[in-house]
Design a protein around this motif. Structure first.
Motif, short mmCIF file in Angstrom:
data_model
loop_
_atom_site.label_atom_id
_atom_site.label_comp_id
_atom_site.label_asym_id
_atom_site.label_seq_id
_atom_site.Cartn_x
_atom_site.Cartn_y
_atom_site.Cartn_z
N ILE A 43 -12.10 -0.16 -3.29
CA ILE A 43 -11.53 0.53 -4.45
C ILE A 43 -10.54 1.62 -4.03
CG2 ILE A 43 -12.04 1.92 -6.48
CD1 ILE A 43 -14.75 0.48 -6.64
N LEU A 44 -11.00 2.59 -3.22
CA LEU A 44 -10.18 3.76 -2.93
C LEU A 44 -9.07 3.47 -1.92
CD1 LEU A 44 -12.85 6.61 -2.81
CD2 LEU A 44 -11.32 5.97 -4.69
N ASN A 45 -9.34 2.66 -0.91
CA ASN A 45 -8.33 2.42 0.11
C ASN A 45 -7.05 1.80 -0.46
OD1 ASN A 45 -6.99 0.47 2.17
ND2 ASN A 45 -8.03 1.97 3.45
N PRO A 46 -7.12 0.74 -1.29
CA PRO A 46 -5.88 0.18 -1.86
C PRO A 46 -5.14 1.20 -2.73
CG PRO A 46 -7.68 -1.39 -2.05
CD PRO A 46 -8.30 -0.10 -1.61
N LEU A 47 -5.90 1.99 -3.51
CA LEU A 47 -5.27 3.00 -4.36
C LEU A 47 -4.57 4.07 -3.52
CD1 LEU A 47 -4.78 4.20 -7.17
CD2 LEU A 47 -6.99 5.37 -6.96
N PHE A 48 -5.25 4.54 -2.48
CA PHE A 48 -4.67 5.55 -1.61
C PHE A 48 -3.43 5.01 -0.90
CE2 PHE A 48 -4.31 7.43 2.65
CZ PHE A 48 -4.04 8.75 2.30
N THR A 49 -3.49 3.75 -0.49
CA THR A 49 -2.35 3.13 0.19
C THR A 49 -1.12 3.15 -0.70
OG1 THR A 49 -3.74 1.69 1.54
CG2 THR A 49 -1.46 1.00 1.23
N PHE A 50 -1.29 2.79 -1.99
CA PHE A 50 -0.16 2.81 -2.93
C PHE A 50 0.38 4.23 -3.09
CE2 PHE A 50 1.34 3.76 -7.20
CZ PHE A 50 2.46 2.94 -7.24
N VAL A 82 7.39 -2.51 -5.77
CA VAL A 82 6.71 -3.77 -5.47
C VAL A 82 6.08 -3.75 -4.09
CG1 VAL A 82 7.03 -6.25 -5.11
CG2 VAL A 82 8.16 -5.12 -7.04
N VAL A 83 6.83 -3.24 -3.10
CA VAL A 83 6.31 -3.15 -1.73
C VAL A 83 5.04 -2.31 -1.70
CG1 VAL A 83 6.75 -2.09 0.52
CG2 VAL A 83 8.47 -3.57 -0.51
N CYS A 84 5.05 -1.18 -2.37
CA CYS A 84 3.89 -0.28 -2.36
C CYS A 84 2.69 -0.91 -3.07
CB CYS A 84 4.26 1.05 -3.01
SG CYS A 84 5.53 1.97 -2.11
N VAL A 85 2.93 -1.58 -4.19
CA VAL A 85 1.84 -2.26 -4.89
C VAL A 85 1.22 -3.34 -4.02
CG1 VAL A 85 1.29 -3.81 -6.81
CG2 VAL A 85 2.67 -1.77 -7.22
N LEU A 86 2.07 -4.17 -3.41
CA LEU A 86 1.55 -5.27 -2.60
C LEU A 86 0.92 -4.79 -1.30
CD1 LEU A 86 4.14 -8.12 -3.22
CD2 LEU A 86 1.79 -7.98 -3.99
N SER A 87 1.34 -3.63 -0.81
CA SER A 87 0.67 -3.06 0.36
C SER A 87 -0.76 -2.69 0.02
CB SER A 87 1.44 -1.82 0.85
OG SER A 87 2.71 -2.16 1.33
N GLY A 88 -0.96 -2.08 -1.14
CA GLY A 88 -2.32 -1.77 -1.59
C GLY A 88 -3.11 -3.04 -1.87
N TYR A 89 -2.44 -4.01 -2.47
CA TYR A 89 -3.09 -5.29 -2.78
C TYR A 89 -3.54 -6.00 -1.50
CZ TYR A 89 -3.45 -10.14 -4.45
OH TYR A 89 -3.87 -11.43 -4.74
#
Length: 259
Positions: free
Chosen positions: A206-213, A231-238
């Motif tokens: 949960i937190l890691n993908p959100l923090f990554t974005f 898009v890059v930031c969203v897919l990095s979290g994804y």
């Protein structure tokens, strides 16, 4: 100051859209261009052979393993390792040309600039994406963790930063990025399971993908790259969500089989 000869190594699989650009960017610089191919089913082999470079086919066992295989097959002591979707800028070409004439270090780093859906990404943590890709093969080999490999130099090795960018023609479409994220997350989750890594749902899924974005979009200024920066930031979290959720699911499945 020592003059050196240079082997350029490239691993490929179905890279007919990229490989000619890559080879042409280094052909006049290299004393050897070596492509190690994982039995491509497109025109990669035909293109490489038409360009007159050295071409070897070898079964793919992992990114690190394949790149070290290419390293071992190379003829010269100094290696420039590229991916098929990369190419040298003229400035980086000249910098490496100078290294060949006057080599003072064991390894050299330079920045990588990525094209995403036709746009150069200069933020999001993607630039400067410094890579060590030119080195004395007696002093270093590929290591890291599949699919994210890097050159590991022995202690005490000397390094230097070169001027010029390595151009990375990454994803031609958002769909291609999403497919790659899924494929790489599968490889990374298998590697994590092999190393018996554990995952916490709250922290990792949960937190890691959100923090990554948040980190990439706000702190690393991804918003300055416009729509594709978002898009890059969203897919990095994804990508992180996929990796950790797959690790968690695979561990649960393995545990249920033991009970």
């Amino acid at each position: 100051m020592t003059a050196v000869q240079l082997s350029v190594t490239i691993i490929t699989y179905n890279e007919e859209k990229n490989i000619e650009r890559c080879i042409n960017s280094v052909k006049e610089l290299a004393d050897e261009v070596l492509v190690v191919d994982s039995y491509s089913t497109d025109k990669t082999k035909e293109i490489c052979q038409g360009l007159g470079i050295r071409f070897i086919e070898h079964t793919f066992e992992g990114h690190i393993q394949q790149k070290n295989y290419a390293l071992d097959q190379a003829e010269h002591e100094y290696i420039l390792a590229l991916d098929a979707d990369e190419a040298l800028t003229p400035e980086l070409f000249r910098s490496i040309q100078q290294v060949k004439q006057h080599c003072n270090y064991d390894a050299y780093r330079f920045n990588r600039l990525t094209s995403y859906c036709g746009k150069w990404i200069k933020h999001c943590g993607w630039y400067p994406d410094t890579k060590l890709r030119l080195w004395n093969r007696q002093k270093g080999r590929w290591g890291g963790e599949n699919p994210h490999d890097s050159v590991k130099m022995i202690a005490g090795s000397s390094t230097h930063h070169l001027n010029g960018d390595l151009l990375h023609y990454s994803f031609p479409s958002v769909e291609d990025h999403a497919r790659t994220a899924n494929r790489f997350s599968e490889i990374a989750s298998d590697e994590a399971i092999r190393k018996d890594r554990r995952v916490n749902i709250l922290v990792h899924v949960i937190l890691n993908p959100l923090f990554t974005f948040v980190k990439k979009y706000f702190f690393q200024l991804g918003f300055l790259d416009g729509y594709y920066g978002f898009v890059v930031c969203v897919l990095s979290g994804y990508s992180n969500f996929l990796k950790y959720s797959k690790i968690y699911s695979k561990r649960r499945k393995a545990s249920s089989l033991l009970t």
